[in-house]
Design a protein around this motif. Sequence first.
Motif, PDB file in Angstrom:
ATOM      1  N   GLY A 229       1.176   8.072 -13.646  1.00  0.00           N
ATOM      2  CA  GLY A 229       1.120   8.551 -12.258  1.00  0.00           C
ATOM      3  C   GLY A 229       2.370   8.129 -11.510  1.00  0.00           C
TER       4      GLY A 229
ATOM      5  N   GLY B 279       2.925   5.172 -10.759  1.00  0.00           N
ATOM      6  CA  GLY B 279       3.313   3.948 -11.457  1.00  0.00           C
ATOM      7  C   GLY B 279       3.263   2.683 -10.625  1.00  0.00           C
ATOM      8  N   SER B 280       2.662   2.753  -9.432  1.00  0.00           N
ATOM      9  CA  SER B 280       2.701   1.562  -8.575  1.00  0.00           C
ATOM     10  C   SER B 280       1.886   0.408  -9.159  1.00  0.00           C
ATOM     11  N   ASN B 281       0.748   0.715  -9.776  1.00  0.00           N
ATOM     12  CA  ASN B 281      -0.050  -0.367 -10.359  1.00  0.00           C
ATOM     13  C   ASN B 281       0.662  -0.982 -11.567  1.00  0.00           C
ATOM     14  N   ALA B 282       1.211  -0.132 -12.412  1.00  0.00           N
ATOM     15  CA  ALA B 282       1.927  -0.651 -13.584  1.00  0.00           C
ATOM     16  C   ALA B 282       3.093  -1.534 -13.140  1.00  0.00           C
TER      17      ALA B 282
ATOM     18  N   ASN C 242      -9.491  -0.295 -16.695  1.00  0.00           N
ATOM     19  CA  ASN C 242      -8.911   0.734 -15.828  1.00  0.00           C
ATOM     20  C   ASN C 242      -9.157   0.337 -14.374  1.00  0.00           C
TER      21      ASN C 242
ATOM     22  N   PRO D 231     -10.034   4.484  -7.969  1.00  0.00           N
ATOM     23  CA  PRO D 231      -9.932   4.427  -6.511  1.00  0.00           C
ATOM     24  C   PRO D 231     -11.232   4.752  -5.764  1.00  0.00           C
TER      25      PRO D 231
ATOM     26  N   TYR E 245     -10.318   8.740  -3.654  1.00  0.00           N
ATOM     27  CA  TYR E 245      -9.994   8.568  -2.226  1.00  0.00           C
ATOM     28  C   TYR E 245     -10.280   9.841  -1.443  1.00  0.00           C
TER      29      TYR E 245
ATOM     30  N   GLU F 242      -5.002  -1.831  -4.264  1.00  0.00           N
ATOM     31  CA  GLU F 242      -5.092  -1.813  -5.735  1.00  0.00           C
ATOM     32  C   GLU F 242      -3.959  -2.634  -6.342  1.00  0.00           C
TER      33      GLU F 242
HETATM   34  C1  GRF Z   1      -4.610   4.856  -8.570  1.00  0.00           C
HETATM   35  O1  GRF Z   1      -5.213   5.243  -7.369  1.00  0.00           O
HETATM   36  C2  GRF Z   1      -5.642   4.490  -9.600  1.00  0.00           C
HETATM   37  O2  GRF Z   1      -6.795   3.898  -9.055  1.00  0.00           O
HETATM   38  C3  GRF Z   1      -5.980   5.820 -10.200  1.00  0.00           C
HETATM   39  O3  GRF Z   1      -4.775   6.530 -10.244  1.00  0.00           O
HETATM   40  C4  GRF Z   1      -3.886   6.021  -9.252  1.00  0.00           C
HETATM   41  C5  GRF Z   1      -2.626   5.592  -9.958  1.00  0.00           C
HETATM   42  O4  GRF Z   1      -1.633   5.184  -9.070  1.00  0.00           O
HETATM   43  N1  GRF Z   1      -6.609   5.663 -11.489  1.00  0.00           N
HETATM   44  P1  GRF Z   1      -0.295   4.521  -9.632  1.00  0.00           P
HETATM   45  O5  GRF Z   1       0.261   5.468 -10.678  1.00  0.00           O
HETATM   46  O6  GRF Z   1      -0.638   3.193 -10.229  1.00  0.00           O
HETATM   47  O7  GRF Z   1       0.587   4.408  -8.431  1.00  0.00           O
END
Ligand code: GRF
Length: 184
Positions: free
Chosen positions: A5, A7-10, A101, A104, A116, A168
Amino acid sequence: NRASGSGSNAEAIMNWAKNSQQAEVVCVISDKKKARVLERATFNNIPALNVTKKKEESREDFDKKIIKLLIDYNPDLIILAGYMKILTEHFVKRFEKRIINIHPSLLPDFPGMDGYGEAFRAQVKTSGCTVHYVDSGVDTGEIIAQQSFDLIPGESFEDFKARGLNLENHFYPIVIEKLIRDFY
Ligand code: GRF
């Protein structure tokens, strides 16, 4: 770690792991060749691996390619972050209780692609995110931890979603750290 996606969480996880005594990101896998997270991984000297699904390829064969890589890199935990494919039964069984995993919404409310969006359209009072183990259903695996936040009356969807994603990014590494401390 697998991400395709924004990639902010990664990215948050890579940054956290850099300063952690316990954790190391051993590789990042994405099914999108141009995923920003692959660039971020390379920047951090982490192997950045792209596995693309060919049109004629079955889901099983595609997952087998990823399984092969995971056997090579041998992570303790497989962390999904914005990965949009459902894992095959075979994959999930192979790494039982080792795949997590972030979703959201406050599961079991609003599973699926648009947590969301659905929460916002329903104008729920409280929304949030859920870290859960992955099984072969859609966001049905055992819940590990949840974090909630309140909808601010009148705020735009963009603001609401940005607040959620930001939460997150802080919450996911904290939950992972606790998992590692408890189990490894
Ligand atoms: C996040 O909202 C996560 O919960 C969902 O996809 C989105 C990924 O965001 N599974 P990011 O790529 O980590 O920015």
